[in-house]
Design a protein around this motif. Structure first.
Motif, mmCIF file in Angstrom:
data_model
loop_
_atom_site.group_PDB
_atom_site.id
_atom_site.type_symbol
_atom_site.label_atom_id
_atom_site.label_comp_id
_atom_site.label_asym_id
_atom_site.label_seq_id
_atom_site.Cartn_x
_atom_site.Cartn_y
_atom_site.Cartn_z
ATOM 1 N N LYS A 37 21.772 15.612 -61.292
ATOM 2 C CA LYS A 37 23.270 15.833 -60.701
ATOM 3 C C LYS A 37 24.208 16.534 -61.742
ATOM 4 O O LYS A 37 25.252 16.908 -61.559
ATOM 5 N N GLY A 38 24.027 16.273 -63.020
ATOM 6 C CA GLY A 38 25.146 16.443 -64.082
ATOM 7 C C GLY A 38 25.463 17.941 -64.227
ATOM 8 O O GLY A 38 26.858 17.852 -64.221
ATOM 9 N N PRO A 39 24.782 19.065 -64.169
ATOM 10 C CA PRO A 39 25.312 20.504 -64.152
ATOM 11 C C PRO A 39 26.275 20.730 -62.826
ATOM 12 O O PRO A 39 27.316 21.116 -63.271
ATOM 13 N N MET A 40 26.057 20.089 -61.813
ATOM 14 C CA MET A 40 26.842 20.483 -60.614
ATOM 15 C C MET A 40 28.053 19.562 -60.671
ATOM 16 O O MET A 40 29.105 20.056 -60.707
ATOM 17 N N LEU A 41 27.883 18.214 -61.310
ATOM 18 C CA LEU A 41 29.011 17.374 -61.224
ATOM 19 C C LEU A 41 29.963 18.013 -62.357
ATOM 20 O O LEU A 41 31.215 17.831 -62.250
ATOM 21 N N ASN A 42 29.366 18.397 -63.520
ATOM 22 C CA ASN A 42 30.353 18.940 -64.595
ATOM 23 C C ASN A 42 30.913 20.336 -64.029
ATOM 24 O O ASN A 42 32.080 20.452 -64.335
ATOM 25 N N TRP A 43 30.376 21.073 -63.496
ATOM 26 C CA TRP A 43 30.742 22.508 -62.797
ATOM 27 C C TRP A 43 32.068 22.078 -61.700
ATOM 28 O O TRP A 43 33.385 22.716 -61.854
ATOM 29 N N VAL A 44 31.569 21.020 -60.913
ATOM 30 C CA VAL A 44 32.870 20.848 -59.844
ATOM 31 C C VAL A 44 34.110 20.044 -60.735
ATOM 32 O O VAL A 44 35.086 20.368 -60.324
ATOM 33 N N THR A 45 33.618 19.179 -61.593
ATOM 34 C CA THR A 45 34.793 18.529 -62.309
ATOM 35 C C THR A 45 35.577 19.508 -62.852
ATOM 36 O O THR A 45 36.992 19.312 -63.070
ATOM 37 N N LYS A 46 35.142 20.579 -63.525
ATOM 38 C CA LYS A 46 35.996 21.560 -64.125
ATOM 39 C C LYS A 46 36.959 22.313 -62.995
ATOM 40 O O LYS A 46 38.119 22.480 -63.397
ATOM 41 N N ILE A 47 36.376 22.546 -61.764
ATOM 42 C CA ILE A 47 37.136 23.155 -60.804
ATOM 43 C C ILE A 47 38.272 22.210 -60.492
ATOM 44 O O ILE A 47 39.588 22.639 -60.348
#
Length: 328
Positions: free
Chosen positions: A294-304
């Motif tokens: 989940k980390g990569p998607m979670l980090n990408w969404v968090t930046k958005i």
């Protein structure tokens, strides 16, 4: 009276169709369940086939598709259609003016839910519609002031098949708000939700933006749904805002912040305390999330989410109410 019902594919859309049916004393010829960002396409493909009354309910307007909506509605009206539109999302005044100009009867009121608008303007003396609208509004616009809403929402959303929602519309139309079957169904749904919170706990991160705590999550498999998960996580973390992405869209929730501002920034809309927008996550991150990384998607969404909130800022729900145009 023969008519088509075009409604949002959630509890409010289902309740709206039932309240309207009770108002006109007739079930719809057909119910079309859709999303705001797909309404223009549905209208484009709609064939009247001798049915000249069309009701639209609980479907807000996306600015990016408004011109298409106008074009397609104008075409239907030129074919003889009588169109009524009931909604409670935030609209621009010019949208209402443009719709009325082509002949659409617009009932817009941001003080209630979709079913509440229909009850208020079409059938205000029907006690059953009042009770159904009360339960619906309680969860749809985050009032949480009617326990029946928490129960009925779980029943309506338990089965995603449209045939189930059609069955419920018939039950509500006939004045059945609850039955023994629902009791067993509710027990099973809540049991699955309780088990699902374990997955929720592995699917979020907590960040701080300008002194506010924000929960960002990526979708987990199964229940609980976003509304219940958001309440759980915001209470647990003392966060002001909840944001959740499923790979195709993002949803925002809050008890005090006008999150619609964030959704609008991303091209969407909704209610002040519950809103959303389309958000296509890169396919590699979606794939990794699907297999449990989940980390990569979670980090990408968090930046958005961080960038969006930084651009818009935090506006409280009370502040936004003071500056909004009175509904009519």
């Amino acid at each position: 009276m023969e008519y088509y019902a075009i409604v949002h594919n959630d509890f409010d859309g289902t309740a709206s169709a039932a309240v309207y049916a009770r108002a006109v004393k007739s079930l719809p010829k057909n119910v079309f369940f859709t999303e705001p960002n797909k309404l223009h396409s549905l209208l484009s493909s709609l064939e009247l086939r001798g049915v000249y009354n069309v009701m639209i309910a609980d479907l807000g307007i996306n600015a990016s598709t408004f011109d298409e909506i106008i074009k397609n509605l104008k075409k239907l009206i030129e074919q003889g259609a009588n169109v009524e539109w009931f909604d409670h999302h935030v609209w621009k005044d010019e949208w209402k003016e443009e719709l009325r100009k082509i002949g659409v009867s617009v009932y817009h009121d941001t003080s209630t839910c979709g079913a509440g608008v229909i009850y208020k303007y079409k059938n205000p003396n029907d006690d059953f519609s009042r009770r159904l609208a009360s339960a619906d509004c309680s969860v749809d616009i985050w009032l949480h002031d009617d326990p029946m809403g928490e129960k009925l929402r779980r029943i309506v959303e338990n089965n995603k098949d449209y045939s189930w929602k059609n069955e419920l519309i018939k039950m509500f139309y006939n004045g059945i708000l609850w039955n023994d079957t629902f009791d067993k169904m509710l027990e099973e749904v809540v049991s699955r939700e309780l088990e699902g919170y374990k997955k929720v706990m592995k699917s979020y991160k907590l960040i701080q933006i300008d002194g506010h705590k924000v929960v960002v999550a990526v979708r987990w498999k199964g229940p609980p749904d976003i509304s219940y998960a958001s309440q759980f996580l915001m209470t647990r973390t003392n966060a002001s805002v909840f944001a959740s992405a499923n790979g195709r869209s993002i949803s925002f929730r809050s008890k005090e912040i006008d999150v619609r501002q964030f959704a609008v920034k991303l091209g969407g809309g909704g209610h002040p305390l519950a809103a959303g927008a389309q958000l296509k996550v890169p396919i590699i991150y979606r794939f990794l999330n699907r297999i449990g990384i989940k980390g990569p998607m979670l980090n990408w969404v968090t930046k958005i989410v961080q960038n969006t909130i930084a651009d818009v800022g935090f506006i409280t729900y009370q502040e936004s109410k003071k500056s909004s145009t009175p509904p009519y």
